[in-house]
Design an enzyme around this catalytic site. Structure first.
Site, mmCIF file in Angstrom:
data_model
loop_
_atom_site.group_PDB
_atom_site.id
_atom_site.type_symbol
_atom_site.label_atom_id
_atom_site.label_comp_id
_atom_site.label_asym_id
_atom_site.label_seq_id
_atom_site.Cartn_x
_atom_site.Cartn_y
_atom_site.Cartn_z
ATOM 1 N N TYR A 21 0.814 -1.237 0.000
ATOM 2 C CA TYR A 21 0.000 0.000 0.000
ATOM 3 C C TYR A 21 0.841 1.278 0.000
ATOM 4 O O TYR A 21 2.042 1.228 0.172
ATOM 5 C CB TYR A 21 -1.090 -0.037 1.058
ATOM 6 C CG TYR A 21 -0.799 -0.110 2.539
ATOM 7 C CD1 TYR A 21 0.419 0.229 3.097
ATOM 8 C CD2 TYR A 21 -1.824 -0.516 3.399
ATOM 9 C CE1 TYR A 21 0.600 0.175 4.481
ATOM 10 C CE2 TYR A 21 -1.633 -0.575 4.786
ATOM 11 C CZ TYR A 21 -0.424 -0.220 5.305
ATOM 12 O OH TYR A 21 -0.246 -0.271 6.654
ATOM 13 N N GLU A 22 0.200 2.382 -0.263
ATOM 14 C CA GLU A 22 0.885 3.675 -0.468
ATOM 15 C C GLU A 22 1.921 3.602 -1.592
ATOM 16 O O GLU A 22 2.960 4.246 -1.531
ATOM 17 C CB GLU A 22 1.567 4.167 0.818
ATOM 18 C CG GLU A 22 0.627 4.419 1.968
ATOM 19 C CD GLU A 22 -0.448 5.436 1.679
ATOM 20 O OE1 GLU A 22 -0.235 6.276 0.792
ATOM 21 O OE2 GLU A 22 -1.511 5.374 2.318
#
Lengths: 565, 565
Positions: free
Chosen positions: B421-422
């Site tokens: 994620y990110e």
């Protein structure tokens, strides 16, 4: 997307990369012709792909459970196990006298790989049963053989392996389960065992436990351990399951993965057992069982890696993010590296199996030494690759990989056990630099000579690849020599990176053989391996030779994060 | 065994390894004295250790669930979040004008690390809220700021980030959620968003969604994306949660880990939103939010690594297998390597945070460039270390590590998301070799100069370590130059190993600084890093420069395992 059995890839390795073809020239394996191999792979592949793989996700979501002391297996597992048994796949390498096919381990391991890739949790049952068959074939009395082998080989009954106790894991010698002579040819076995894979189930009519225990007055440590056959149901005069034995499943473990495989805590309460082999010689029998299982576990790693990689490639072909992500250089790097590592791990495992077979067929001590040397490498590298590729599979799926329904995470959860059981990979590596180098490095050097010969032979066709491999093999030879000059604790500190470096060089060797024999795909894959996997051998060897001082120089408190002391 | 907040380890890095001390000499951060830092670490550490950590396992076993359209959080999470909010920990770095503490990101990130190590699932809520605060501070109108910032900073409300859609993950520009001007200063937002972390909960009175969407006629791709504030309850005239907005949680994901963090599929059905920043400039605001979050995710990796390592060390001290296993060379190797990597990842993260702070305090473009360069390294290396160390933790526990109740496996399952994620770690690496080298390598070379200067300064005290680091930095400099001469797709093929090599060299740099400033423990740990982690940079760089030809030379079919084509 479903699992596709890699029959052609395995066939290629047996035909062109490892000396499987020599087996058919021996008496013992005269029937192991290329045609037989292809037929076996095709049939086992179909079963893995069409029967076992469709149950894999269900086994994860509906784990085996304990109901009123009896294990109920995951949906469809009993039927699938029957199909495995009826296909004769438990007995691929077992003695034909008791109903086995008598085929080489190389084929058995190829089948094991495919079944593991399809459904690791279910495959564990036949794998452990095979280990028990091996142990009985080598160590049991004729009477025990006659009573148990036909039932195990046919898959009517299954087998387990009972080593671990709460206080005795890697240190098997610390076990405390005891056995007492009942005076009637049987023994009374009492104690608790943990981590017993498929310790009970409803997929077979009987479950046969091989249990390590101590006789009264036995020496301490591993020299005082004996092995006993302790069946769930004691066979009656007709050889069928009779009265229930005094043993029970206490509980099942709640595990990270392989949910379809019941991992039991077993309690033996004066259970009736039969001695297998001699008193206090149980470890030897156990090692027979474990040696076979160690290579098998390496192939489990390969199998799950293949399955996880197929899934990741399928996703990367379909998934569009400014074009299919399989075209993105970084995704392609991950997939290509994984494909190159899967090839290497598979080839190492099948080379090991072939050496085992050649030893059995010819009694050649060099082949025995080679098999012994390759076993820890096949186990540790195969399972490392399994975990690495399954992890890569999650990464390629992005956010989808973290969602359980996708199935990518299941491969990672399932395969994570393989670097732990049948001896952790650390123990494999210590075996390699300890016992397996105790011949003064002879087996290692003989393997390296073969690698160097291969590089020489490939110089004309693939000069760059051959040169890289040559250099890596030379560096490994020097490092091996340096390691041989060191005391054991220092060797142990570098054992894991040394094993990895050896696997990289062997992988390069088999890739080069494939490049010589195969088409464009194999040449391209060898280039990927030499560019992206092999170069890390230098760092591994630096680490392997780093010694022990830095590790003893740091306090336990600092390891825990307290630097004030 | 429970988590112990590593306050002293963090304090040491802030005091001796990264130039945190310079911040207190700036006007903006004059209050960020060593005493303040120690007090902040101590207070936040206590909360992490005593309030958050005890809920970690329960959050895993009792996941957040959806009940009648509303998320019910895991046991104790609501109370713990109140404690976080009341301690002021959501607003560590937020603007004092709206109730924040106005402290440096270096301290905020240290707090984030500790809270992540204690309870990653819960920490995600304040972390995302902080990202929203940053975005609003930089891009929202004064009216929006006044309405939302005090509530978010006090932790009465929480914030989410809505980028991803089923067809738009890494390719944000492909999103299709639309917004229409209602003519009254508000917009109607409609569309579906996935992977919305803490998209709803009962731990705060309101949930504020920042949603990326397209206005009618907006340009295609990322240049046509605008950002909207879409609250769950529309604030009334008193600023309190009023009527419910037209949005709902469709479902929660069933994930590998972070079960205590509800990951929502959100549906916006003509929901009322307010434009944040200018039309079609949503990506800029989103990047503000993401940049902060990327470093935060890197610190999550460090935090879970610390927790997993503590647990593994505690087990290795207790577990006897022919002596405590912490004395076994291979186990000690695993633990020491992990401790060395945790130090390196933590130092890189805190160095990045300090550069962000120096840029904000002084406007120094060099510091801005350094922060930008270090962010992808801190994110990717921090999370790689998190996963590697959690995996190591499972391995050290042996069979116990595979049993869920032990808790070692939870760390691995939880932290596995952080490399995804990110922005996946592959995307971080492409950012590094793409945008972050687009200054002709200036920021990279400036960092390397500092590394070389540090090595020179350490030559007298630690000649061997300084020499190793010097050589590695020189090799990295050459590789950086070589990479700069290449076209982008080729750079991308080597991006991940290049990033890893850079992290190893930086890690060596910070270890050497620690060895110069610290006691025996730090000297010993630096030796471990130089012997066992740094040497792998050579293999990484070989891979980084391997080019693209081998990857394009292999067909998709071969990647899938079909070599016949």
């Amino acid at each position: 997307m479903s699992y596709k059995a890699p029959t052609a890839q395995i066939d290629f390795i047996l035909s062109h990369v490892v000396p499987f073809g020599e087996l058919a020239r021996t008496d013992r394996f005269a029937e192991a012709t290329p045609e037989t191999a292809t037929a076996i792979l095709s049939e086992a592949g179909k079963l893995a792909q069409n029967v076992m793989a469709p149950l894999n996700w269900g086994g994860d979501q509906t784990p085996a459970r304990l109901e009123n002391g009896v294990v109920r297996s995951s949906p469809g597992f009993a039927e699938a196990f029957r199909a495995i048994a009826e296909g004769g796949w438990v007995g691929v390498s077992a003695d034909p006298e008791y109903g086995g096919m008598g085929l080489p381990q190389a084929l058995n391991m190829a089948v094991a790989e495919m079944m593991s890739g399809a459904n690791l949790a279910l495959q564990l049952n036949p794998m452990l049963t095979q280990g028990q068959i091996e142990a009985l074939e080598h160590h049991a009395s004729d009477d025990l053989k006659a009573r148990y082998l036909p039932k195990l080989i046919s898959g009517e009954w299954s087998g387990t392996m009972n080593l671990t106790e709460p206080g005795a894991g890697s240190d098997v010698g610390a076990l405390t389960t005891r056995a007492e002579d009942a005076g009637d040819g049987t023994y009374r076995v009492s104690g608790q065992k943990i981590y017993i894979t498929w310790g009970d189930s409803d997929v077979t009519a009987n479950v046969c436990h091989l249990v390590l225990a101590r006789l009264p007055g036995a020496p301490k440590g591993t020299r005082g351990i004996s092995l006993f056959m302790v069946p769930k149901f004691i066979p009656d005069d007709a050889g069928e399951p009779g009265i229930a034995n005094s043993l029970k499943v206490v509980s099942l473990e709640h595990k990270l993965g392989i949910h379809g495989s019941p991992t039991c805590v077993m309690s033996y309460e004066g259970a009736t057992g039969w001695l297998v082999g001699e008193e206090n010689k149980g470890m030897a029998a156990m090692f027979t069982m474990m040696n076979c299982a160690r290579l098998g576990v390496g192939m489990q790693g390969v199998g799950v890696a293949e399955a996880a990689l197929q899934k990741a490639v399928a996703y990367a072909v379909d998934r569009n993010q400014m074009g299919p992500i399989i075209q993105h250089p970084d995704v392609r790097r991950m997939l290509a590296t994984a494909r190159a590592e899967v090839f290497a791990a598979r080839a190492i495992g099948l080379a090991c199996a072939t050496a085992i077979d050649m030893d059995r067929a010819t009694g050649d001590a060099d082949q025995a030494a080679r098999a012994a040397f390759l076993t820890p490498i096949a186990k540790a590298y195969g399972t490392d690759v399994g975990i690495r590729v399954a992890d890569m599979g999650v990464q390629v799926h992005g956010g989808m990989g973290y969602v359980e329904e996708t199935g990518a995470a299941q491969y990672l959860r399932d395969v994570r056990i393989t670097s732990i059981y049948e001896g952790t990979n650390g123990i494999q590596a210590m075996d390699l630099v300890g016992r397996k180098l105790s011949d003064g490095g002879e087996a290692a050097m003989r393997l390296l000579d073969e690698v160097l010969d291969g590089a020489k032979a490939a110089q004309g066709a693939h000069p760059a690849l051959a040169h890289q491999l040559w250099q890596a093999a030379e560096t490994l030879r020097e490092a091996t020599q340096a390691l041989l000059d060191r005391a054991m604790p220092e060797r142990f500190a570098g054992a894991v990176p040394y094993l990895t470096a050896f696997a990289r060089v062997l992988g390069g060797h088999y890739h080069l053989r494939a490049a010589m024999a195969g088409g464009d795909g194999h040449r391209a894959l060898a280039a990927v391996f030499m560019a992206r996997v092999l170069p890390h051998h230098a760092g591994d060897l630096a680490e392997a030779l780093a010694g022990l001082d830095d590790l003893t120089g740091i306090s336990d408190a600092a390891l825990a994060g307290d630097f004030a002391a």
